[in-house]
Design an enzyme around this catalytic site. Structure first.
Site, PDB file in Angstrom:
ATOM      1  N   ASN A 143      10.902  43.355  23.523  1.00 50.46           N
ATOM      2  CA  ASN A 143      10.684  44.562  22.728  1.00 50.46           C
ATOM      3  C   ASN A 143      10.625  44.284  21.236  1.00 50.46           C
ATOM      4  OD1 ASN A 143      13.320  43.859  22.638  1.00 50.46           O
ATOM      5  ND2 ASN A 143      14.109  45.940  22.630  1.00 50.46           N
ATOM      6  N   ASP A 152      19.361  51.116  20.953  1.00 50.72           N
ATOM      7  CA  ASP A 152      20.639  51.668  21.373  1.00 50.72           C
ATOM      8  C   ASP A 152      20.892  53.032  20.748  1.00 50.72           C
ATOM      9  OD1 ASP A 152      22.423  50.846  23.174  1.00 50.72           O
ATOM     10  OD2 ASP A 152      23.112  49.116  22.011  1.00 50.72           O
ATOM     11  N   THR A 192      17.205  49.133  16.521  1.00 44.10           N
ATOM     12  CA  THR A 192      17.677  48.961  17.885  1.00 44.10           C
ATOM     13  C   THR A 192      17.281  50.150  18.740  1.00 44.10           C
ATOM     14  OG1 THR A 192      19.629  48.705  19.250  1.00 44.10           O
ATOM     15  CG2 THR A 192      19.900  49.942  17.228  1.00 44.10           C
ATOM     16  N   ASP A 252      17.041  42.885  15.251  1.00 40.15           N
ATOM     17  CA  ASP A 252      17.337  43.578  16.491  1.00 40.15           C
ATOM     18  C   ASP A 252      18.861  43.543  16.661  1.00 40.15           C
ATOM     19  OD1 ASP A 252      16.979  44.634  19.052  1.00 40.15           O
ATOM     20  OD2 ASP A 252      17.151  42.622  19.900  1.00 40.15           O
TER      21      ASP A 252
END
Lengths: 1135, 334
Positions: free
Chosen positions: A829, A690, A688, A414
């Site tokens: 997550n 992001d 990720t 992650d």
């Protein structure tokens, strides 16, 4: 797990039909609703007893035995034991009964002890007092007697005894603060709300007057989801219905803080509470070593059966001559003569099975389990993996996978909180394209007023000033941050001016804290939430009050949150803050382009960006919104979907204000760790949520991508231009072209000589790739994608949903090489990916403990992964590999002479060794040295392993347990056992070897073989040991000494409990003869020679890099003696 | 918080950190080549000593089964006349140095057969002939519900040929005294086996039956010597120690005393055999005269094995030296 499921099922059957429906009705205080309103259905719910123990006093023995015999190995030995009991077999039932009993007892004691601890913990919880309101009075009861519907009084710092609906609190606004640290690790105070209509109740009497029912869903494990409804009956009117959500539900295990007391009603008790539902054991993971162990076991089982078959057949061939079947000196009983030949053959077969059954080592499983259990302590003890800041070291949740840590090929990590600190720092904000950077970030000096703002662009006009302040206010209001201590406004002001109190905000999201703190530096200080009013201290040191009307909470699907506030002047505003991708489509005005440019610029820098927008609301609009929200909140079913729809309608037509940038620093030594993992031959993937630019920047910073890395992009942007098909094939071609030109020089660890590739893929494209085949061509996408991935040294997957992370792991796991995967993450997550991967590692991070709880191992920081894999994993692997191989080897050595002996005793199943030796060989004579070896062996020192990660490649792909090596060990065992047996055979051949002319019998023969056996297998292990601590010396020489002492004792006494005395003085007589000593020495050395020879030659001719390092170290440290030895060698040669 | 941290923190000891001081040996050529050389030379030394010792041992064997090739005992092999006496003659040209041992040997005889090997009752043999014998003794457990003493197949099949040795001096036979003491293990004779102590030996065996194949009961095995009678008869003890392999020898007598204390002088000898034991259906029997040294009887295996392994070690060390010189030095220079 099965058991609790069963329990649930049973309890449901018992409680009757009404529990089958999806909701339950709870009568507060067990009072019936007023007649006529609703049928009163008395219900039965489980009591508040928590049962985490598996056994009770009564069922322990049968249940534990049943569970133990479900294991194949134990069952096998039980069968052998029963066969020995039933038929006339060569060895007494003790030989297999005693080890089995030992194994079963040890396991039972361990499990019993663990269960006793659980019982103790359960009792402590079940008996702790709770305060229940009955007839207007507070009654103390034991926790386990609490029932659904009881009204409970909980005081400050007490833990909630079950899942409760909050009725009222000591605070006027009906809120209370709770920490859920023991549930999800979040230590921040969370606010919970009492039911509006009951929040005014302040005494027991008042609470006792309440007549209400609660309808809610049946218990489910999700901690953050709850829907229900409370119906309050007042004065025979229609009941008032209020929605209940997770903000009303106090969870068992959480602790009440900063609130004097609360009244609440129990709705889920005991094993139905959410905490209990969450303590379900995870599915068992099995390591690659265990799989090969089982394969070897099958081979040995085949060997065993074929041995028994061969001997049975030969026996009957041999016996076809009646003088051999029944010579005059060895008469049979009538009973034996009359028995049918098939029955005789079958019992003979069984007898041979029993005779050779030791080839499947009963103690291997125990030893492996002990090794794993004890060995895992070295991880928890490791001081280098102890984190000062957290005050915690590494945690081992399962010890089954220790050796898998040495086999990892793919690492999925992650980004946020794992690679990065998750310690956010406000960097800048941008309002309509004007950039503001707060000064003095590092030294803690806060300059108040506008002087703290550094305007990079030209200063905005008066209109801009207004927008700027609106932006700051938006950030001060649109969040869920709490203030740790309520201080007076003056106190806070003083604090700000003195530059202390920098972190008195708490939130579950560190981004929000960073933003609010950043605002404080820019002059707008969020003070507190009081009476539903948010207070802000503005630049002019004035307190502004905004009434907080609605909070539209953040969720990971929407990726934004909003608040609706009413300013003191009566204006209504909606402030919305969220990811750029979720804000820009909803914006209708504002300087979108300039903000977007800045956001993208920041993202490339590796900063986390958020966009802020607002909307001024009219009274009417607000009214509509309220209705929309209320109706969604009241829904019992599909509430989440309805809420999402409502949010979607509300968060529309926004005006863009600006954007913020927050930096998430890389964790300490993250880059170094990733580099080491690369060198160790692992492929590192970053998964990720992001956005691509931010994630890519982090990847460059952490050296996942180097400057030389050629980046391949597989993103939505590209697939919009070309079709997915073309992009995939083009990338595939690029990668494969290079792959073909690549000579298969996998040994050189320097991949930098070649072009290395990095792949970036986003969630949307990934799901397109993964989509199941609709036509023939798309089925290949997966394959091509995998092919590309295999040839990339690093892969970045951005914009991933939690489930997609698990999908990726699964995809790689299922690819044709079946690589071993490791997932590391810190947040909720990442849990799905942690559970999916072969090894799941949790970082004890800031986002709660969920990842650490669900992982197999938990470490404080990402950098600890390096030691975990390169040192611990490597050690555990070589240790367990040797353990497994050695166990099979020593049992071949043990049993094969017995097999050979059958050819010289007329296939009569005569055992070669005495019962005591058969029984104790695996339990005591040869057990401790290998256990100790498998705990503390270090073939290379720790520092070298850490310094030279490429050594990890030496053990990749389960290489110490390949069939080639397994066969080598087995043949070594066969050779050794031939040496033992035929050595002794020729020694005994028609001669005496005492100087008094006396003759030895068959038990001396067996004892001689056994002595050579014990010494050989122990010394073989000694030869393999590279790390001799005093414990090794003690155990190795100690167990040999123990063998000698035991033999002396066993043969030295006429044991009254034995009905035969065949071993009497056998050992001493043997030792009194010179040739026996010479023979033992000779046979031991012959047995060991080939292995020594093989080791030396392999080391000289085909050294592995491990061996090179060992040699180098040796050369460095003992240069002197080497030279001496060499000179000695040459001198002896010249002689 | 401080305390909690201290409690969580693992002990920082050498053991928990896996940093115990350790000796880290390695099987490198530097150690192994000299090691092999040393072992090789030592083994060759031992091997030469063993081999020479073994060569000096004198052994004289004679098969007297009587089947196949015709011998003096062929008449007896049919087992028609009992007792049947036959002779084996031999002559010595050199002194057969003391101590000389007389063995009998059986081949293809499975004393290690499992059912045979357990067919005995050690408790009975510990001085309790009248107890009901162990089930393992079946089918030699009872006769007419009287216990057999000693029970079981081993005792029942006890070797019962007898030998006497004569030196022929000027045509007359001079008996060589054979010593039947000390042929069984000391512990067997003194501890593991016992005669009943109450009353006379015959009374003690009252109510028991002799084994089927025996011609006389246990208490009459050696009427001349009460210390060699009953369960303590040394021939019986020797027989009861079951052999490891199907071809075996058992010690029969030692030649220790009188004129023969220094061994058997050169001359002609005759061994007179009372042939009782039937083996022709499955194997052969022989009689062996042998002397022993510190390393026991003649056994060339041990000496040869030592020589072979010793030479192999030396060869291997040379091979390793070549390999090492060729590869290792090149590698280290690189």
């Amino acid at each position: 797990m099965d058991f609790s499921a069963l329990r649930n099922l049973i309890s449901r059957y018992c409680t009757g039909e009404e529990n089958w429906v999806d909701s339950r009705t709870v009568y507060i205080g067990h009072r019936e609703p007023p007649p006529g309103t609703e049928a009163y259905i008395p219900q039965r719910f489980p009591d508040n007893r928590i049962v985490s123990s598996k056994y009770t006093f009564w069922n322990f023995v049968p249940k534990n035995l049943f569970e133990q015999f479900r294991r194949v190995a134990n069952f096998y030995f039980l069968i052998i034991f029963l066969v020995q009991l039933i038929i006339d077999t060569p060895t007494s039932p003790v030989t297999s009964g005693l080890p089995l009993f030992f194994v079963i007892t040890v396991t039972a004691i361990k499990q019993g002890y663990e269960d006793w601890l659980r019982h103790k913990a359960d009792n402590a919880v079940n008996q702790c007092p709770v305060h229940i309101i009955q007839h207007g009075k507070v009654v103390r009861k034991q926790s386990r007697k609490l029932r659904v519907g009881d009204v409970v009084l909980v005081k400050e710092d007490e833990t909630f005894p079950s899942d409760l609906i909050l009725l009222s609190t000591s605070r006027d606004d009906g809120t209370c603060f709770v920490t859920t640290a023991s549930l999800d690790g979040e230590s921040s105070h969370k606010t919970y709300y009492a039911v509006q209509d009951t929040k005014s109740f302040n005494t027991e009497k008042e609470v006792d007057m309440l007549r209400a029912t609660i309808e809610c869903e049946q218990p489910q494990p999700d901690l953050y989801k709850f829907v229900g409804r409370i119906n309050i009956y007042q004065d025979r009117d229609e009941p008032i219905a209020r929605p209940l959500g997770s903000e009303n539900l106090l969870l068992r295990g959480a602790t009440l803080k900063n609130t004097e007391f609360v009244y609440a009603v129990a709705i889920y008790t005991g094993m139905e509470s959410k905490m209990a539902l969450n303590y379900q054991s995870k599915s068992q993971k099995r390591s690659a070593v265990e799989k090969s162990m089982n394969a070897f076991l099958v081979v040995y089982l085949c060997i065993l059966i074929s041995k028994a078959l061969i001997n049975t057949t030969l026996k009957y061939v041999w016996q076809s001559n009646p003088n051999r079947d029944e010579p005059w000196y060895n008469g049979k009983t009538d009973h034996e003569r009359q028995r049918h030949v098939m029955i005789r053959a079958f019992t003979d077969f069984l007898a041979f099975m029993v005779l050779f059954n030791y080839i499947i080592p009963v103690s291997m499983y125990v030893t492996v389990e002990m090794q794993k259990f004890l060995g895992s302590y070295f991880i928890t003890w490791d001081d280098e993996m102890f984190d000062e800041e957290l005050g915690e070291g590494a945690l081992v949740n399962t010890s089954d996978l220790n050796e898998e840590l040495g086999q990892v090929e793919y690492v999925f990590t992650d980004k946020t909180g794992t690679l990065t600190e998750n310690n956010m720092e406000f960097i800048e904000c941008c309002v309509d394209g004007h950039v503001y950077v707060p000064h003095a970030i590092c030294n803690g000096q806060i300059l108040s007023g506008s002087s703290g703002i550094d305007m990079i662009d030209s200063s905005p006009g008066p209109d801009g000033k207004e927008r700027e302040e609106l932006f700051f206010r938006a950030l001060c209001l649109c969040h869920t941050v709490q203030v740790k201590e309520e201080e007076t406004v003056d106190g806070i002001k003083r604090g700000i001016h003195q530059g202390k109190a920098t972190s008195f905000y708490i939130s579950s999201s560190p981004d929000e804290v960073a933003l609010v703190e950043g605002m404080k530096r820019l002059g707008f200080t969020y003070l507190r939430l009081k009476d539903n009013h948010m207070e802000i201290l503005n630049r002019e040191d004035e307190v502004e009050r905004f009434e907080l009307l609605e909070v539209l909470n953040f969720d990971s699907v929407r990726r934004r949150m909003s608040v609706i506030v009413r300013s003191s002047s009566g204006h209504l505003y909606l402030f919305c803050k969220g990811a750029d991708s979720s804000i820009f489509p909803r914006v209708i005005s504002g300087k979108v382009d300039r903000v977007r440019a800045r956001v993208e610029h920041n993202a490339v820098e590796g900063l986390r960006t958020l966009c802020v927008a607002y909307k001024a609301l009219s009274q009417e609009e607000y009214h509509n919104m309220c209705q929309l929200l209320d109706s969604a909140k009241l829904a019992l079913q599909d509430r989440d979907r309805k809420l999402a729809e409502a949010y979607d309608l509300i968060e529309r037509d926004l005006v863009l204000l600006g954007a913020t940038a927050v930096e998430d620093r890389l964790q300490e030594k993250a880059a170094d760790t990733i580099e080491s993992l690369h060198k160790a031959g692992m492929k590192v993937w970053v998964l990720t949520g992001d956005k691509m630019e931010t994630a890519a920047a982090t990847c460059y910073a952490s050296k996942l991508f180097r400057r030389s890395t050629q980046i391949l992009e597989l993103t939505t942007k590209r697939t919009e231009e070309q079709s997915l098909h073309d992009v995939l094939f083009e990338l595939g071609r690029t990668v494969l072209r290079q792959h073909d030109s690549l000579t298969h020089d996998t040994f050189s660890g320097l991949s930098s000589e070649f072009q290395d590739y990095g792949l970036i893929i986003d969630g949307a494209t990934l799901s397109a790739v993964m989509k199941p085949a609709q036509d023939d061509s798309s089925g290949n996408y997966r394959e091509i994608f995998l092919e590309i991935c295999r040839n990339c040294s690093a892969v970045l997957c951005c914009r991933m949903a939690p489930l997609q992370k698990a999908q990726i792991v699964k995809l790689i796991k299922a690819s044709k090489e079946h690589p071993i995967t490791l997932a590391v993450g810190d947040g909720a997550n990442d849990v799905s990916m942690i559970l999916e991967a072969h090894v799941g590692i949790g970082i004890m991070g800031k986002e709660g403990r969920q990842a650490a709880r669900n992982s197999d191992y938990a470490i404080p920081k990402f950098k600890h992964l390096k030691k975990m894999l390169l040192v611990h994993g490597h050690y555990y692997y070589i240790r367990i590999a040797e353990l497994v191989q050695y166990f099979f080897y020593k049992n071949v050595c043990f049993i094969f002479p017995q097999f050979l002996y059958q050819f010289f005793c007329g296939f009569s199943q005569q055992p070669l060794y005495d019962t005591a030796y058969l029984t104790l060989y695996n339990i005591s004579f040869t057990s401790l040295p290998i256990l100790l070896y498998s705990l503390i062996e270090q073939h290379i020192s720790m520092d070298i392993l850490k310094r030279d990660p490429s050594l990890y490649r030496d053990i990749a792909k389960n290489c110490l347990l390949r069939w080639r090596i397994f066969i080598y060990w087995t043949f070594l065992g066969l050779f050794d056992s031939m040496v033992f047996f035929f050595g002794a055979y020729f020694l005994f051949d028609n001669t005496t070897f005492t100087s008094n002319g006396q003759i030895f019998g068959n038990w001396t023969f067996g004892t001689l073989v056994f002595t050579v056996l014990v010494f050989t297998v122990t010394l073989k292990l000694a030869l393999d040991t590279h790390y001799w601590t005093w414990i090794n010396h003690f155990v190795v020489w100690g167990s040999l000494l123990f063998y000698v002492v035991f033999s002396l004792l066993w043969g030295g006494v006429i044991w009254p409990f034995l009905n035969y005395q065949r071993m009497y003085y056998v050992f001493v007589q043997m030792l009194s003869s010179g040739p026996a000593w010479l023979g033992i020495g000779l046979l031991v050395i012959i047995s060991l020679l080939p292995d020594v020879l093989k080791k030396v030659l392999c080391r000289a001719l085909w050294p592995t890099s491990t061996e090179r390092i060992q040699t180098k170290r040796k050369c460095l440290t003992v240069e002197q003696s080497t030279i001496f030895m060499l000179s000695q060698t040459s001198s002896s040669l010249s002689f | 918080m401080k305390n909690q941290q201290a409690a969580n923190r693992p002990d920082n000891t050498a053991f928990t950190q896996q940093r115990l001081p350790a000796w880290q040996p390695m099987l490198s050529a530097h150690v192994v080549i000299p090691g092999f050389l040393l072992i090789g030379m030592a083994f060759i030394g031992i091997g030469v000593a063993l081999y020479i010792t073994s060569q000096n041992i004198q052994v004289l064997e004679a098969d007297y089964t009587g089947t196949g090739q015709y011998t003096n005992c062929s008449e007896c092999a049919n087992m028609q006349t009992t007792p049947c006496i036959c002779n084996v003659t031999f002559s010595l040209t050199t002194l057969f140095t003391a101590p000389v041992f007389l063995y009998y040997g059986l081949s293809n005889y499975y004393q290690n057969y499992r059912k045979y090997g357990v067919s005995r009752d050690d408790v009975q043999l510990w001085g309790d002939p009248t107890r009901s014998p162990a089930d393992a003794c079946a089918p030699y457990q009872y006769i007419d519900s009287k216990p057999i003493a000693p029970c079981g197949s081993i005792a029942n099949s006890m070797f019962n040929d007898t030998f006497s040795l004569y030196q022929i001096i000027n045509g007359t036979k001079k008996e060589v005294p054979l010593d039947g003491k000390g042929i069984a293990w000391w512990t067997d004779y003194n501890i593991k086996f016992r005669n009943p102590t109450q009353g006379s030996l015959q009374d003690a065996f009252n109510g028991t039956m002799k084994p089927v194949n025996w011609s006389k009961p246990a208490y009459e095995l050696d009427l001349g010597d009460p210390n060699n009678n009953g369960f303590l008869n040394q021939d019986f003890l020797v027989w009861m120690r079951t052999a490891a392999l199907p071809d075996f020898r058992k010690l029969y007598r030692r030649i220790t005393g009188g004129d023969y204390a220094l061994g058997l002088p050169p001359g002609d000898y005759v061994l007179q055999i009372e042939y009782n034991y039937a083996v022709k259906d499955f194997g052969r029997k022989k009689v062996v005269l042998s002397n022993v040294t510190w390393m026991g009887g003649k056994n060339e295996f041990l000496g040869i094995a030592y020589l072979v392994v010793g030479s192999l070690c030396i060869v291997m060390s040379v091979v390793m030296l070549v390999v090492y010189a060729k590869y290792k030095f090149a590698d280290e220079n690189a």
